[in-house]
Motif scaffolding. Structure first.
Motif, PDB file in Angstrom:
ATOM      1  N   PHE A 129       0.832  -1.207   0.000  1.00 54.91           N
ATOM      2  CA  PHE A 129       0.000   0.000   0.000  1.00 54.91           C
ATOM      3  C   PHE A 129       0.865   1.254   0.000  1.00 54.91           C
ATOM      4  CE2 PHE A 129      -1.651   3.483   2.611  1.00 54.91           C
ATOM      5  CZ  PHE A 129      -2.654   3.928   1.766  1.00 54.91           C
ATOM      6  N   TYR A 130       1.834   1.313   0.921  1.00 58.28           N
ATOM      7  CA  TYR A 130       2.663   2.520   0.995  1.00 58.28           C
ATOM      8  C   TYR A 130       3.466   2.729  -0.289  1.00 58.28           C
ATOM      9  CZ  TYR A 130       1.262   3.235   5.779  1.00 58.28           C
ATOM     10  OH  TYR A 130       0.507   3.479   6.900  1.00 58.28           O
ATOM     11  N   LYS A 131       3.946   1.662  -0.897  1.00 59.09           N
ATOM     12  CA  LYS A 131       4.640   1.795  -2.186  1.00 59.09           C
ATOM     13  C   LYS A 131       3.687   2.342  -3.243  1.00 59.09           C
ATOM     14  CE  LYS A 131       8.175  -1.701  -1.374  1.00 59.09           C
ATOM     15  NZ  LYS A 131       8.685  -3.034  -1.746  1.00 59.09           N
ATOM     16  N   SER A 132       2.418   1.933  -3.196  1.00 61.27           N
ATOM     17  CA  SER A 132       1.442   2.366  -4.205  1.00 61.27           C
ATOM     18  C   SER A 132       1.148   3.861  -4.130  1.00 61.27           C
ATOM     19  CB  SER A 132       0.138   1.571  -4.079  1.00 61.27           C
ATOM     20  OG  SER A 132      -0.659   2.040  -3.005  1.00 61.27           O
ATOM     21  N   VAL A 133       1.387   4.486  -2.969  1.00 61.19           N
ATOM     22  CA  VAL A 133       1.182   5.937  -2.861  1.00 61.19           C
ATOM     23  C   VAL A 133       2.506   6.696  -2.901  1.00 61.19           C
ATOM     24  CG1 VAL A 133      -1.096   5.833  -1.768  1.00 61.19           C
ATOM     25  CG2 VAL A 133       0.957   5.874  -0.320  1.00 61.19           C
ATOM     26  N   THR A 140      15.984  -0.231   7.645  1.00 61.65           N
ATOM     27  CA  THR A 140      15.421  -1.125   8.660  1.00 61.65           C
ATOM     28  C   THR A 140      16.243  -0.977   9.930  1.00 61.65           C
ATOM     29  OG1 THR A 140      14.515  -2.730   7.104  1.00 61.65           O
ATOM     30  CG2 THR A 140      15.041  -3.544   9.298  1.00 61.65           C
ATOM     31  N   LEU A 141      15.547  -0.769  11.045  1.00 56.20           N
ATOM     32  CA  LEU A 141      16.201  -0.605  12.342  1.00 56.20           C
ATOM     33  C   LEU A 141      15.698  -1.676  13.304  1.00 56.20           C
ATOM     34  CD1 LEU A 141      15.785   3.273  12.667  1.00 56.20           C
ATOM     35  CD2 LEU A 141      17.852   2.028  11.988  1.00 56.20           C
ATOM     36  N   THR A 142      16.581  -2.576  13.705  1.00 59.56           N
ATOM     37  CA  THR A 142      16.187  -3.598  14.670  1.00 59.56           C
ATOM     38  C   THR A 142      16.182  -3.031  16.082  1.00 59.56           C
ATOM     39  OG1 THR A 142      18.471  -4.379  14.772  1.00 59.56           O
ATOM     40  CG2 THR A 142      16.980  -5.545  13.290  1.00 59.56           C
ATOM     41  N   GLU A 143      16.917  -1.964  16.309  1.00 52.62           N
ATOM     42  CA  GLU A 143      16.988  -1.390  17.652  1.00 52.62           C
ATOM     43  C   GLU A 143      15.801  -0.488  17.985  1.00 52.62           C
ATOM     44  OE1 GLU A 143      19.502   1.208  14.894  1.00 52.62           O
ATOM     45  OE2 GLU A 143      19.211  -0.924  15.190  1.00 52.62           O
ATOM     46  N   MET A 144      14.970  -0.131  16.994  1.00 50.88           N
ATOM     47  CA  MET A 144      13.842   0.760  17.273  1.00 50.88           C
ATOM     48  C   MET A 144      12.749   0.034  18.059  1.00 50.88           C
ATOM     49  SD  MET A 144      11.641   3.272  14.868  1.00 50.88           S
ATOM     50  CE  MET A 144      12.900   4.536  14.892  1.00 50.88           C
ATOM     51  N   TRP A 145      12.355  -1.126  17.596  1.00 55.42           N
ATOM     52  CA  TRP A 145      11.335  -1.903  18.299  1.00 55.42           C
ATOM     53  C   TRP A 145      12.025  -3.076  18.986  1.00 55.42           C
ATOM     54  CZ3 TRP A 145       7.726  -1.630  13.474  1.00 55.42           C
ATOM     55  CH2 TRP A 145       7.161  -0.358  13.410  1.00 55.42           C
ATOM     56  N   ASP A 146      12.331  -4.143  18.231  1.00 53.00           N
ATOM     57  CA  ASP A 146      13.134  -5.249  18.756  1.00 53.00           C
ATOM     58  C   ASP A 146      13.505  -6.184  17.608  1.00 53.00           C
ATOM     59  OD1 ASP A 146      11.022  -7.265  18.454  1.00 53.00           O
ATOM     60  OD2 ASP A 146      10.144  -6.472  20.285  1.00 53.00           O
ATOM     61  N   GLU A 147      14.329  -7.183  17.893  1.00 54.20           N
ATOM     62  CA  GLU A 147      14.845  -8.096  16.856  1.00 54.20           C
ATOM     63  C   GLU A 147      13.720  -8.834  16.119  1.00 54.20           C
ATOM     64  OE1 GLU A 147      18.076  -8.897  15.850  1.00 54.20           O
ATOM     65  OE2 GLU A 147      18.909  -7.314  17.112  1.00 54.20           O
ATOM     66  N   GLU A 148      12.660  -9.211  16.855  1.00 51.28           N
ATOM     67  CA  GLU A 148      11.548  -9.947  16.233  1.00 51.28           C
ATOM     68  C   GLU A 148      10.627  -9.031  15.430  1.00 51.28           C
ATOM     69  OE1 GLU A 148      12.073 -10.489  19.795  1.00 51.28           O
ATOM     70  OE2 GLU A 148      13.500 -12.009  19.109  1.00 51.28           O
ATOM     71  N   ASN A 149      10.712  -7.737  15.702  1.00 43.86           N
ATOM     72  CA  ASN A 149       9.863  -6.748  15.033  1.00 43.86           C
ATOM     73  C   ASN A 149      10.717  -5.617  14.476  1.00 43.86           C
ATOM     74  OD1 ASN A 149       7.082  -7.749  15.707  1.00 43.86           O
ATOM     75  ND2 ASN A 149       7.936  -7.567  17.765  1.00 43.86           N
ATOM     76  N   PRO A 150      11.520  -5.910  13.461  1.00 46.09           N
ATOM     77  CA  PRO A 150      12.372  -4.852  12.903  1.00 46.09           C
ATOM     78  C   PRO A 150      11.532  -3.775  12.209  1.00 46.09           C
ATOM     79  CG  PRO A 150      12.500  -6.838  11.563  1.00 46.09           C
ATOM     80  CD  PRO A 150      11.676  -7.180  12.769  1.00 46.09           C
ATOM     81  N   CYS A 151      11.877  -2.540  12.478  1.00 49.12           N
ATOM     82  CA  CYS A 151      11.130  -1.392  11.954  1.00 49.12           C
ATOM     83  C   CYS A 151      11.697  -0.953  10.604  1.00 49.12           C
ATOM     84  CB  CYS A 151      11.220  -0.240  12.950  1.00 49.12           C
ATOM     85  SG  CYS A 151      10.451   1.274  12.362  1.00 49.12           S
ATOM     86  N   LEU A 152      10.845  -0.931   9.609  1.00 46.45           N
ATOM     87  CA  LEU A 152      11.194  -0.372   8.302  1.00 46.45           C
ATOM     88  C   LEU A 152      10.669   1.054   8.267  1.00 46.45           C
ATOM     89  CD1 LEU A 152      12.138  -0.488   5.320  1.00 46.45           C
ATOM     90  CD2 LEU A 152       9.837  -1.329   4.765  1.00 46.45           C
ATOM     91  N   ILE A 153      11.565   1.989   8.003  1.00 42.46           N
ATOM     92  CA  ILE A 153      11.148   3.370   7.780  1.00 42.46           C
ATOM     93  C   ILE A 153      11.082   3.588   6.288  1.00 42.46           C
ATOM     94  CG2 ILE A 153      11.695   5.808   8.126  1.00 42.46           C
ATOM     95  CD1 ILE A 153      13.105   4.977  10.728  1.00 42.46           C
ATOM     96  N   MET A 154       9.925   4.043   5.843  1.00 37.42           N
ATOM     97  CA  MET A 154       9.733   4.353   4.419  1.00 37.42           C
ATOM     98  C   MET A 154       9.586   5.873   4.316  1.00 37.42           C
ATOM     99  SD  MET A 154       7.114   1.282   3.340  1.00 37.42           S
ATOM    100  CE  MET A 154       7.482   1.354   1.563  1.00 37.42           C
ATOM    101  N   ILE A 155       9.966   6.419   3.149  1.00 37.85           N
ATOM    102  CA  ILE A 155       9.983   7.868   2.970  1.00 37.85           C
ATOM    103  C   ILE A 155       9.421   8.235   1.611  1.00 37.85           C
ATOM    104  CG2 ILE A 155      12.343   7.903   2.051  1.00 37.85           C
ATOM    105  CD1 ILE A 155      12.704  10.573   3.672  1.00 37.85           C
ATOM    106  N   LYS A 156       8.878   9.428   1.547  1.00 32.66           N
ATOM    107  CA  LYS A 156       8.373   9.976   0.292  1.00 32.66           C
ATOM    108  C   LYS A 156       8.652  11.473   0.286  1.00 32.66           C
ATOM    109  CE  LYS A 156       4.182  10.707  -2.380  1.00 32.66           C
ATOM    110  NZ  LYS A 156       2.732  10.525  -2.459  1.00 32.66           N
ATOM    111  N   THR A 157       9.111  11.983  -0.836  1.00 36.94           N
ATOM    112  CA  THR A 157       9.229  13.417  -1.023  1.00 36.94           C
ATOM    113  C   THR A 157       7.853  13.926  -1.426  1.00 36.94           C
ATOM    114  OG1 THR A 157      11.515  13.177  -1.746  1.00 36.94           O
ATOM    115  CG2 THR A 157      10.413  15.252  -2.287  1.00 36.94           C
ATOM    116  N   ILE A 158       7.370  14.942  -0.736  1.00 33.20           N
ATOM    117  CA  ILE A 158       6.015  15.427  -0.979  1.00 33.20           C
ATOM    118  C   ILE A 158       5.949  16.311  -2.213  1.00 33.20           C
ATOM    119  CG2 ILE A 158       4.107  16.785  -0.045  1.00 33.20           C
ATOM    120  CD1 ILE A 158       5.019  15.824   2.729  1.00 33.20           C
ATOM    121  N   ILE A 159       6.898  17.244  -2.325  1.00 32.11           N
ATOM    122  CA  ILE A 159       6.838  18.172  -3.472  1.00 32.11           C
ATOM    123  C   ILE A 159       7.998  17.899  -4.403  1.00 32.11           C
ATOM    124  CG2 ILE A 159       6.754  20.593  -4.155  1.00 32.11           C
ATOM    125  CD1 ILE A 159       5.721  21.220  -1.347  1.00 32.11           C
TER     126      ILE A 159
END
Length: 159
Positions: A129-133, A140-159
């Motif tokens: 979904f996020y890729k589609s918009v 990916t940050l394993t230290e943000m949440w935990d090893e079993e739940n690695p956090c992917l940060i996705m980004i988009k330039t608005i303008i």
């Protein structure tokens, strides 16, 4: 094609909290942690917030953003009831939020989700979904949440 939903900006703090809690409780594949649901329901009170309604005026989805510094927004939390997914509601919610971001001169928007290094079907749909918009994976940050739940940060330039 006629839309079977409408979207409004919600300003009332208690209504934001109620809609958030009601929707997230019905999405256990994504939001199983009661403390997290309570935290989201509390935090959205002070944030920009949009809700989607069906023809019976029932809330079927929402999206809330948080502003970081003066250039970056974050999709803080969003959810669409399962039986209303894949009908353009999430994209419409995002598009309205993006208009708000443009109006407020924000340059980037990020979202945190479960990384693709973990195989879990509901979050495959989320990343798709996020890729589609227009979002792209950033890190990916394993230290943000935990090893079993690695956090992917996705980004988009608005303008």
């Amino acid at each position: 094609m006629k839309k079977d939903f409408c979207i409004i900006k919600v300003n009332d703090e208690n209504i934001k909290s109620t809609y958030t809690k009601n929707i997230l409780k019905k999405l256990p594949e994504w939001f199983a942690d009661k403390k997290a649901i309570d935290n989201y329901s509390k935090e959205v009170k002070k944030l920009p917030y949009w809700a989607a309604f069906n023809n019976n005026n029932e809330c079927i989805g929402f999206l809330s953003i948080k502003i970081h510094y003066k250039y970056t927004a974050e999709i803080f939390v969003c959810g669409v009831l399962s039986n209303y997914q894949h009908k353009g509601i999430g994209k419409s919610l995002y598009n309205i939020a993006q208009l708000y971001m443009i109006k407020h001169d924000l340059k980037y928007v990020i979202v945190k989700t479960l990384s693709d290094i973990v195989e879990f079907k509901p979050y495959e749909q989320t990343r798709k979904f996020y890729k589609s918009v227009g979002f792209n994976p950033l890190i990916t940050l394993t230290e943000m949440w935990d090893e079993e739940n690695p956090c992917l940060i996705m980004i988009k330039t608005i303008i």
